[in-house]
Design an enzyme around this catalytic site. Structure first.
Site, PDB file in Angstrom:
ATOM      1  N   ARG A 108      -2.780 -12.811   5.908  1.00 22.63           N
ATOM      2  CA  ARG A 108      -2.023 -11.536   5.757  1.00 22.63           C
ATOM      3  C   ARG A 108      -1.758 -11.542   4.173  1.00 22.63           C
ATOM      4  NH1 ARG A 108      -1.867  -6.627   8.008  1.00 22.63           N
ATOM      5  NH2 ARG A 108      -0.070  -5.803   7.344  1.00 22.63           N
ATOM      6  N   CYS A 158      -6.800  -6.418   2.961  1.00 20.95           N
ATOM      7  CA  CYS A 158      -8.149  -6.119   3.524  1.00 20.95           C
ATOM      8  C   CYS A 158      -9.402  -6.999   2.949  1.00 20.95           C
ATOM      9  CB  CYS A 158      -8.578  -4.783   3.684  1.00 20.95           C
ATOM     10  SG  CYS A 158      -7.301  -3.519   4.550  1.00 20.95           S
ATOM     11  N   ALA A 203       0.908  -1.108  -0.131  1.00 20.05           N
ATOM     12  CA  ALA A 203      -0.103   0.061   0.044  1.00 20.05           C
ATOM     13  C   ALA A 203       0.887   1.343  -0.114  1.00 20.05           C
ATOM     14  CB  ALA A 203      -0.827   0.041   1.318  1.00 20.05           C
ATOM     15  N   ALA A 204       1.531   1.548   1.116  1.00 16.07           N
ATOM     16  CA  ALA A 204       2.066   2.692   1.256  1.00 16.07           C
ATOM     17  C   ALA A 204       3.487   2.825   0.295  1.00 16.07           C
ATOM     18  CB  ALA A 204       2.759   2.824   2.501  1.00 16.07           C
ATOM     19  N   GLY A 261      -3.411 -10.590  15.650  1.00 21.69           N
ATOM     20  CA  GLY A 261      -2.678  -9.425  15.326  1.00 21.69           C
ATOM     21  C   GLY A 261      -1.626  -9.126  14.286  1.00 21.69           C
ATOM     22  N   TYR A 264      13.075   7.586   5.068  1.00 21.50           N
ATOM     23  CA  TYR A 264      11.762   7.855   5.525  1.00 21.50           C
ATOM     24  C   TYR A 264      10.918   6.552   5.717  1.00 21.50           C
ATOM     25  CZ  TYR A 264      13.024  12.200   3.602  1.00 21.50           C
ATOM     26  OH  TYR A 264      13.599  13.560   3.100  1.00 21.50           O
ATOM     27  N   GLY A 307       3.476   3.619   6.349  1.00 19.92           N
ATOM     28  CA  GLY A 307       2.311   2.574   6.379  1.00 19.92           C
ATOM     29  C   GLY A 307       2.614   1.716   7.594  1.00 19.92           C
ATOM     30  N   ASP A 308       2.321   0.529   7.625  1.00 17.09           N
ATOM     31  CA  ASP A 308       2.168  -0.476   8.740  1.00 17.09           C
ATOM     32  C   ASP A 308       3.348  -0.643   9.735  1.00 17.09           C
ATOM     33  OD1 ASP A 308      -0.439  -0.799   7.712  1.00 17.09           O
ATOM     34  OD2 ASP A 308      -0.344  -2.743   7.575  1.00 17.09           O
ATOM     35  N   GLY A 310       5.460  -2.782   5.846  1.00 16.68           N
ATOM     36  CA  GLY A 310       4.575  -3.349   6.139  1.00 16.68           C
ATOM     37  C   GLY A 310       4.442  -4.073   7.435  1.00 16.68           C
TER      38      GLY A 310
END
Length: 862
Positions: free
Chosen positions: A133, A42, A10-11, A244, A278, A281-282, A113
């Site tokens: 996941r 997701c 994602a990020a 989690g 930098y 994201g997760d 992530g």
């Protein structure tokens, strides 16, 4: 400029794509450990549930398509292993060759992530245990469940992924148990009372949730067979570990990177403490937008936003305004069975921990115009600061569009809105979409009324903690709805209320809280100053009353007609009769009955003599929820009153003597006459029994109408040899067969048991016709009457069913209210009744008979 991005879900992909759009001259290299990039993590639970059918639908972009679309270089199968921040070199291992490779950069973005946290318990690697996941996790889990025809599942963890997977496994027909170590579902996400509502809802929907429960061991050898936990052992064929996630940052250990519990600390420009490095994201620790405190929020939505903002920062193109990531609100939404749950901002617990003088209210409102089809509810909890009325957080539950409620709250939180900013908000209204005053605004009104003193109330959380101790519960519903509690009709309060003292501590309760508030307003005008409204009232709370509330005689009679008989040792508990259609139910139905007993009753089940299952100890207030729960499994309650009762039958053709398929016949009788005549009142109860042979195991002749399977021998006298020792004669239990004048003869004592069929060695008894004997007028109880057999043996099922219907119609038409069918037969005379049952006149008068207002009370007391 040369930018290297580690991570491609994602990020990472969002940073790469936006960066290339901002400045095509920047060289962007994206490396990722996975073979897929930009996949919908997701969406994995919905692939397991079959809502997403193919694996390809989970992949937003392939590496090739992404590279072509954006201009970034994409390298898959490359796992980051080290970082030299001084030399600006990232080290990675080629997973195909095992070779180490180096990537030089001007700017480095860590977007690795997070991975599923795997509980460190014995057996966690047994086949049949899956995490959730990556697309591969979802694909292998669904394939495994289908290939092994799995019927039971255990999910470890009651967070978002765990509960979404639980719902989707249940949609695939699996029985699902969820184990959660914390004392609530979705810990840290929802306040306890909101989580408790979700927990109760999941239980009602058949998903068992065990809180404060630790998974201790996965059981099985070649495949998983169960889970041992602190709450006992649970059998299952598949386990989903959803306890989690943990950030994928182990390769940064020893590099000097500042991290907190594995998450990379960044500032508003997404910079780490290492130069030109930098993170987003997760794997990144950002800040809370409201408080500025560090917050880890591993969500796909915030990961994309962080990546986009970071790209603008790296490109240096701020378009006139310096870019900074403002932080997260922890916004999230989850879909559960018939309930959606959303939240944003601070929970009440978090607000208090941070020193806010928080005030909150729970409002249960319509989610759209109440008269519009599919209208449902929102249960909205607002949290605000008492002094400033600044909105701090919102939690919403409901079957419908809770996301629109949360999105309104997000906008308000981003703008530091006060409750007053929403007061006259002109939100969209039409009956299919909303109420005239928007549900969010209605919730704001409730909290405003509370702040200005117009509403004095207990929140559900306060009520759970015992704040209403010493208060007398008052039923403020439109009609009496709470057994054993004084009902006060709001519309008739025009002064002092009889039976209420003005100094009494009164807890006003209705369905949702609105009518209770109206009653409080009126009572206060007449001097009742010690009242409290229970927010959310009975629709949200589990109401506690002092002792056992007595159920009125009228209600006892009413629910008896629904199949609920009061346990006479209690004041408000009932035994629920679940109709089993002659005692035969499926495994799924049996499981549903067991679940219902656990959720709504005492957990005990008994079987009546009529092969009806009874759920024991059902509190009055659980009757309707229980009926709804059972109906979803195709089950019904009933079997009481002056009506046709559920059919009882023996094992039929599974018995060595059975002549007919009693289950099939009794199912048809059940459909036509128990269900088809369910609204037809009779003088008394009317019981039907079906037996497969004359052994009469279910005593058909002691029922109002009994059917016995017959095997009518078709005798071929030409083949009879008149043997001196006749096998047919010897085998006949009724001694109805005898050789007379050289030929076999059957006397009237023959009961068509069929024992003689195929006993003649010369074929005289080789064939038989299936038939039915019918008894009428039997009964069992204080008075016993043995039914009499109709003279005709029926060999056609439709003709038989016609006789059953005529017997019911005769009883309704000619029976006297309060008498049993045996009394009717005795009064009219057996021959008269038999004559009517063998003619069609009763059927010709059927419509007139059924429509007549007769036997409105009936004589049955159970």
């Amino acid at each position: 400029m040369n930018v290297v991005i580690v991570g491609g879900v994602a990020a990472g992909t969002k940073t790469a794509a936006k960066l290339k759009r901002e400045d095509r001259s920047i060289n962007v290299t994206l490396i990722t450990k996975d073979r897929d990039i930009s996949y919908a993590g997701c969406g994995l639970p919905y692939y397991v549930g079959g809502l997403i059918e193919t694996e390809e639908e989970l992949v937003v972009n392939t590496p090739q398509k992404f590279a072509a679309l954006t201009g970034a270089d994409v390298i898959t199968g490359m796992e980051a292993t080290g970082l030299d921040a001084q030399a600006k070199v990232l080290t990675a291992k080629n997973l195909d060759t095992g070779a180490e490779e180096e990537f030089s950069y001007d700017k480095l973005v860590i977007a690795t992530g997070a991975s599923a946290a795997v509980p460190p318990i014995p057996g966690i690697h047994i086949p049949g245990v899956f995490k959730m996941r990556t697309p591969e996790d979802a694909v292998t889990a669904r394939d495994y469940a289908q290939k092994h025809n799995v019927k039971q599942a255990v999910v470890i963890g009651a967070g978002f992924i765990g509960l979404e997977v639980a719902e989707n496994l249940q949609k695939q027909g699996l029985s699902v148990t969820v184990l959660e170590f914390a004392d609530q579902v979705m810990p840290g996400v929802f306040d306890f009372e909101m989580a408790d509502f979700i927990y109760r809802h999941l239980e009602k929907k058949g998903i068992r949730v065990y809180l404060s429960t630790k998974a201790e061991e996965i059981l099985g050898g070649g495949s998983v067979t169960g889970v041992k936990s602190s709450a006992g052992e649970f059998s299952c064929g598949i386990v989903i570990a959803a306890a989690g996630v943990r950030p994928n940052t182990a390769f940064l250990n020893g590099t000097g990177m500042e991290m907190v519990k594995g998450t990379i600390v960044v500032n508003g420009q997404m910079e780490t403490n290492l130069p030109d490095v930098y993170a987003a994201g997760d794997c990144a620790m950002v800040k809370n937008r409201l408080t500025g405190a560090p917050q880890w929020s591993p969500m796909g939505s915030s990961a994309n936003l962080e990546g986009r903002t970071l790209a603008q920062i790296l490109s240096g193109k701020d378009h006139g305004e310096p870019k900074a990531y403002p932080g997260v609100l922890g916004t999230s939404v989850v879909k559960l069975p018939d309930l959606n749950c959303g939240r944003t901002g601070l929970t009440e617990a978090q607000a208090r921990e941070l020193g806010y003088n928080a005030v909150c209210a729970v409002a249960v409102t319509d989610d759209k115009a109440h008269y519009y089809p599919d209208a449902a509810f929102f249960a909205t909890k607002l949290i605000a600061e008492q002094e400033t009325h600044k909105l701090l957080g919102v939690q919403v539950l409901g079957p419908g569009a809770v996301d629109k409620m949360i999105d309104i709250a997000v906008t308000g939180l981003n703008m530091d809105a006060r409750l007053e900013d929403f007061e006259n908000a002109d939100y969209a209204y039409a009956p299919p979409f909303s109420t005239a005053i928007h549900p969010f605004v209605q919730a704001v009104y409730v909290l405003q009324n509370k702040l200005n003193g117009a509403l004095k109330s207990f929140t559900p959380a306060e009520y759970m903690r015992g704040a209403a101790e010493g208060y007398r519960v008052i039923d403020a519903s439109g009609v009496p709805a709470i057994p054993g509690v004084k009902f006060v009709d709001l519309t008739k309060v025009n002064g002092e209320v009889e039976g209420l003292n003005k100094d009494d501590k009164l807890l006003l309760v209705c369905a949702r809280g609105k009518r209770a508030y109206f009653l409080q307003n009126r009572l206060r005008h007449f001097g009742y100053t010690n009242t409290k409204v229970l927010e959310g009232s009975t629709s949200f709370n589990v109401l506690k009353t002092d002792g056992e509330a007595e159920v009125s005689p009228e209600d006892v009679t009413r629910v008896k007609g629904l199949g609920f008989l009061r346990d006479k040792t209690t004041k408000n508990k009932f035994n629920c009769r679940v109709i089993t259609r002659n005692g035969k139910i499926s495994a799924e139905e049996s499981q549903a009955i067991a679940e219902a007993a656990k959720i709504y009753g005492s957990g005990e089940i008994t079987m009546t003599t009529r092969l009806t299952m009874e759920i024991q100890g059902v509190p009055y207030e659980n009757i309707e929820p229980l009926r709804e729960f059972l109906s979803r499994a195709g089950l019904e309650t009933g079997g009481t009153g002056s009506k046709v009762r559920p059919v009882v039958s023996c094992k039929g053709t599974t018995c060595q003597y059975g002549n007919i398929d009693t289950f099939a016949l009794s199912d048809e009788i059940h459909r036509r006459f128990y269900q088809g005549y369910r609204e037809v009142k009779l003088p008394h109860k009317f019981k039907i029994a079906v037996g497969g042979c004359p052994n009469n195991c279910v005593k058909p002749d002691l029922n109002d109408l009994g059917i016995v399977g017959a095997n009518v021998p078709q005798i071929d006298l030409e083949k009879c040899r008149g043997c001196k020792v006749c096998r047919v004669e010897n085998v006949c239990p009724m001694k109805a067969a005898a050789v007379t004048d050289g030929k076999i003869v059957l006397s009237e004592s023959c009961n068509n048991c069929g024992r003689c069929v195929k006993r003649c060695p010369f074929g005289a008894f080789d064939s038989a016709k299936t038939g039915y004997r019918v008894y009428i007028g039997g009964r069992w109880g204080k008075k016993i009457a043995r039914g009499q057999m109709l003279g005709k043996v029926f060999t056609n099922e439709e003709e038989l069913l016609s006789v059953v219907e005529k017997a019911i119609l005769l009883f309704r038409e000619q029976g006297i209210t309060g008498e049993r069918f045996s009394d009717t037969v005795a009064r009219l005379g057996f021959e008269t009744v038999e004559e009517q049952l063998l003619s069609d006149e009763l059927l010709q008068r059927k419509a007139e008979n059924i429509s007549a207002q007769k036997h409105l009370k009936g004589g049955a007391t159970c």
